[in-house]
Design a protein around this motif. Structure first.
Motif, PDB file in Angstrom:
ATOM      1  N   LEU A   2      34.478 -49.154  62.195  1.00  0.00           N
ATOM      2  CA  LEU A   2      33.945 -49.831  63.369  1.00  0.00           C
ATOM      3  C   LEU A   2      33.770 -48.857  64.534  1.00  0.00           C
ATOM      4  O   LEU A   2      32.754 -48.894  65.241  1.00  0.00           O
ATOM      5  N   ALA A   3      34.761 -47.967  64.705  1.00  0.00           N
ATOM      6  CA  ALA A   3      34.669 -46.982  65.786  1.00  0.00           C
ATOM      7  C   ALA A   3      33.474 -46.058  65.567  1.00  0.00           C
ATOM      8  O   ALA A   3      32.767 -45.702  66.521  1.00  0.00           O
ATOM      9  N   ASP A   4      33.262 -45.669  64.315  1.00  0.00           N
ATOM     10  CA  ASP A   4      32.139 -44.785  64.018  1.00  0.00           C
ATOM     11  C   ASP A   4      30.804 -45.476  64.304  1.00  0.00           C
ATOM     12  O   ASP A   4      29.861 -44.854  64.831  1.00  0.00           O
ATOM     13  N   VAL A   5      30.714 -46.760  63.946  1.00  0.00           N
ATOM     14  CA  VAL A   5      29.481 -47.502  64.176  1.00  0.00           C
ATOM     15  C   VAL A   5      29.213 -47.623  65.682  1.00  0.00           C
ATOM     16  O   VAL A   5      28.076 -47.448  66.151  1.00  0.00           O
ATOM     17  N   ARG A   6      30.269 -47.907  66.448  1.00  0.00           N
ATOM     18  CA  ARG A   6      30.093 -48.018  67.896  1.00  0.00           C
ATOM     19  C   ARG A   6      29.677 -46.688  68.520  1.00  0.00           C
ATOM     20  O   ARG A   6      28.824 -46.639  69.419  1.00  0.00           O
ATOM     21  N   GLU A   7      30.275 -45.601  68.041  1.00  0.00           N
ATOM     22  CA  GLU A   7      29.897 -44.285  68.558  1.00  0.00           C
ATOM     23  C   GLU A   7      28.446 -43.961  68.207  1.00  0.00           C
ATOM     24  O   GLU A   7      27.693 -43.429  69.037  1.00  0.00           O
ATOM     25  N   ASN A   9      26.109 -46.101  67.741  1.00  0.00           N
ATOM     26  CA  ASN A   9      25.273 -46.969  68.561  1.00  0.00           C
ATOM     27  C   ASN A   9      25.109 -46.394  69.961  1.00  0.00           C
ATOM     28  O   ASN A   9      24.008 -46.420  70.539  1.00  0.00           O
ATOM     29  N   GLU A  10      26.193 -45.870  70.519  1.00  0.00           N
ATOM     30  CA  GLU A  10      26.127 -45.266  71.850  1.00  0.00           C
ATOM     31  C   GLU A  10      25.205 -44.045  71.844  1.00  0.00           C
ATOM     32  O   GLU A  10      24.400 -43.857  72.756  1.00  0.00           O
ATOM     33  N   ASP A  11      25.372 -43.204  70.795  1.00  0.00           N
ATOM     34  CA  ASP A  11      24.522 -42.016  70.702  1.00  0.00           C
ATOM     35  C   ASP A  11      23.048 -42.404  70.562  1.00  0.00           C
ATOM     36  O   ASP A  11      22.167 -41.783  71.177  1.00  0.00           O
ATOM     37  N   GLN A  46      23.760 -52.817  56.856  1.00  0.00           N
ATOM     38  CA  GLN A  46      23.784 -54.220  57.247  1.00  0.00           C
ATOM     39  C   GLN A  46      23.843 -55.128  56.023  1.00  0.00           C
ATOM     40  O   GLN A  46      24.608 -56.107  55.991  1.00  0.00           O
TER      41      GLN A  46
END
Length: 426
Positions: A2-7, A9-11, A46
Motif C-alpha cells: 500500500l505504501a508503495d502504491v501511494r508513493e 501515485n504521488e510521483d 487493479q
C-alpha cells in the motif's frame, strides 16, 4: 504494498503536473508510450486486486450482490465501467499469458480483451469440432494465444477481433473450414434470435430507431441504402443524415410500388388529418394516423406526394374529403411527368423519376390543379428546399411549358431562371 502504491501515485501526480514543453519530439513520443504502458500495468494490478477481493468475499460482505455493484460503491464508478472492470479481472485471471503481455508492454487492455474473447470462442469451437487431428485443444489454444499476442505489436484491437474470428486459418488450417462453418451457423442462429427493430414515441420532433440485424439482412439493407447515400455536390449532410434520408426514400419507393400487403383492407398509405379551415388558409398543424403532429410546412409538403392520402375533416370531425383523385399524379399523368422532366427538375439534380415527388407549382391547398402544367418532379431533398420560404426558390413554366426555377437573390442577384441540364427532355 500500500505504501508503495501511494508513493507511486504521488510521483505520478507530480509528473502529470510537470511542464511538457521542454521535451523534444522524440522524448514527447517516448513519454506518451511509457505512460500508456504504465496505464496497462496499473490495469493488471487493479484486476488482480479485484479478483483477490472476490476470493475473500468482500462484495457479499459489504451487502452487494455483484462485484460490479461493490466497485461502484468503492470507486464511485458508473455501471458500465464497473461491469467492465469486473469482467476484465475475470478475463485476466483466466489468461495468465495476457497478464504477462500487458506487463511486458506487448499488448494493451483493449487488445488483451479481444484476444481473450477470441480464445474463449475458439475453446467452444474446438469442443464442437470433435476430431482435431494430431494436435490437442490445449496445443491449438496455446498457439493461438501466442500468435495473437505477437500480432498485437502491429494490429489494433479492432483488427485483432477480425483475426480472432479466423485464427484457426493461422494456427490449424486443416480445421479452419469446418470451424468457420460451425461458427457462422452459431452466429446466424444467435442473430436470428436477437434481431429486432423498434421506433420510440416522438420526442421533440424526433423518433429514435433502434435495431439489430443479422449479417445477411444487414447486407440487403446496405445494398438498398447505398445508392441513395452518395453525397452530391454541395451536400452538407453528415453520413448519418444521408443514411437516414436513404432509409426514408427506400420506404417511399416501396409505398409507390403498390406491392406492399394491405393493412386493414386498404393499400399501404399514410393519412394526414388537417382541419378544413386551416387547410384552405394554408395554416395550422396536422396529425398523421400514427398520432405524430406535423408542422403546417411539413403538411403542405406531404400534400404534394401522390402516394400520401390526406383526410380532411370539418369542424365537427366529419369527413369532408378523403384524397381527391384529381390531386393525385397517377397513371398517364405521372408517366407524362416522367417523360417531360426526366427526373428531379431542380437545376442539374441527377435523381431519376422513381425517386421523385410530384410537386404542385401552385399548391393544391391553395386551389392549384393536378395537371401537367401545374406539376413538377422534385426529389425529396429539393422538395424540402422548394417548400422552405427562407430558401427563396420559385418555380414557373417557361414559354415552352418546361419548368424553370428562379433562384433567390443570394444565389443570383438578377434571379435569372435556371433549368435542369442533366436530364434529357422531350
Amino acid at each position: 504494498m500500500l505504501a508503495d502504491v501511494r508513493e507511486l501515485n504521488e510521483d505520478a501526480a507530480k509528473l502529470a503536473a510537470s511542464s511538457t514543453w521542454p521535451l523534444s519530439d522524440d522524448d514527447l513520443t517516448a513519454c506518451l508510450r511509457a505512460t500508456h504502458h504504465l496505464a496497462q500495468t496499473v490495469a493488471v494490478m487493479q484486476a488482480r486486486l479485484v479478483r483477490e477481493a472476490e476470493s475473500r468475499g468482500l462484495p457479499t460482505a459489504h451487502g452487494h450482490r455483484t462485484t460490479a455493484g461493490w466497485l461502484r460503491s468503492q470507486l464511485r464508478l458508473d455501471p458500465h465501467p464497473a461491469r467492465e472492470l469486473s469482467a476484465r479481472a475475470a478475463t485476466l485471471d483466466r489468461h495468465a499469458a495476457l497478464q504477462e503481455a500487458l506487463l511486458d508492454g506487448h499488448a494493451d487492455i483493449r487488445q488483451a480483451t479481444e484476444i481473450a474473447d477470441a480464445l474463449d470462442n475458439l475453446t467452444t469451437g474446438l469442443a464442437e469440432l470433435g476430431d482435431l487431428g494430431p494436435a490437442t485443444a490445449e496445443d491449438i489454444l496455446r498457439n493461438a494465444e501466442t500468435t495473437m499476442i505477437d500480432m498485437a505489436a502491429r494490429l489494433s484491437a479492432h483488427q485483432l477481433r477480425r483475426i480472432g474470428e479466423r485464427i484457426l486459418a493461422h494456427v490449424a488450417p486443416h480445421l479452419a473450414e469446418r470451424a468457420d462453418e460451425l461458427a457462422l451457423a452459431r452466429q446466424e442462429a444467435r442473430a436470428q434470435r436477437a434481431r429486432g427493430f423498434t421506433l420510440s414515441a416522438p420526442a421533440e420532433g424526433l423518433v429514435r430507431l433502434t435495431g439489430r440485424l443479422g449479417a445477411e439482412d444487414a447486407a440487403i439493407v446496405q445494398a438498398a441504402l447505398q445508392p441513395l447515400c452518395a453525397p452530391h455536390p454541395g451536400d452538407d449532410r453528415s453520413p448519418a443524415q444521408r443514411r437516414a434520408d436513404a432509409l426514408t426514400e427506400v420506404c417511399r419507393l416501396a409505398l409507390r410500388t403498390g406491392e406492399l400487403p394491405d393493412t386493414g383492407g386498404e393499400p399501404a398509405q399514410l393519412a394526414v388529418t388537417v382541419g378544413y379551415d386551416q387547410l384552405t388558409q394554408s395554416l395550422g398543424t396536422a396529425t398523421t394516423d400514427t398520432g405524430s403532429r406535423l408542422s403546417a410546412t411539413a403538411a403542405r409538403r406531404m400534400a404534394c406526394d401522390a402516394r400520401l392520402l390526406p383526410v380532411v375533416l370539418g369542424s365537427a370531425g366529419q369527413v369532408l374529403d378523403v384524397g381527391r383523385t384529381r390531386r393525385l399524379a397517377t397513371g398517364p399523368l405521372r408517366r407524362a411527368l416522367h417523360l417531360r422532366d426526366g427526373g428531379c427538375a431542380f437545376p442539374d439534380c441527377d435523381r431519376p423519376p422513381r425517386w421523385t415527388d410530384a410537386h404542385h407549382i401552385i399548391a393544391w391547398t391553395a386551389g392549384g390543379t393536378t395537371s401537367l402544367d401545374n406539376l413538377v418532379l422534385l426529389c425529396r431533398h429539393h422538395h424540402r428546399i422548394v417548400h422552405d420560404p427562407a430558401a427563396g426558390w420559385q418555380i414557373r413554366l417557361g414559354a415552352d411549358r418546361q419548368p424553370e426555377f428562379l433562384p433567390p437573390p443570394h444565389v443570383d442577384r438578377d434571379r435569372r431562371p435556371r433549368r435542369n441540364l442533366y436530364h434529357l427532355r422531350l
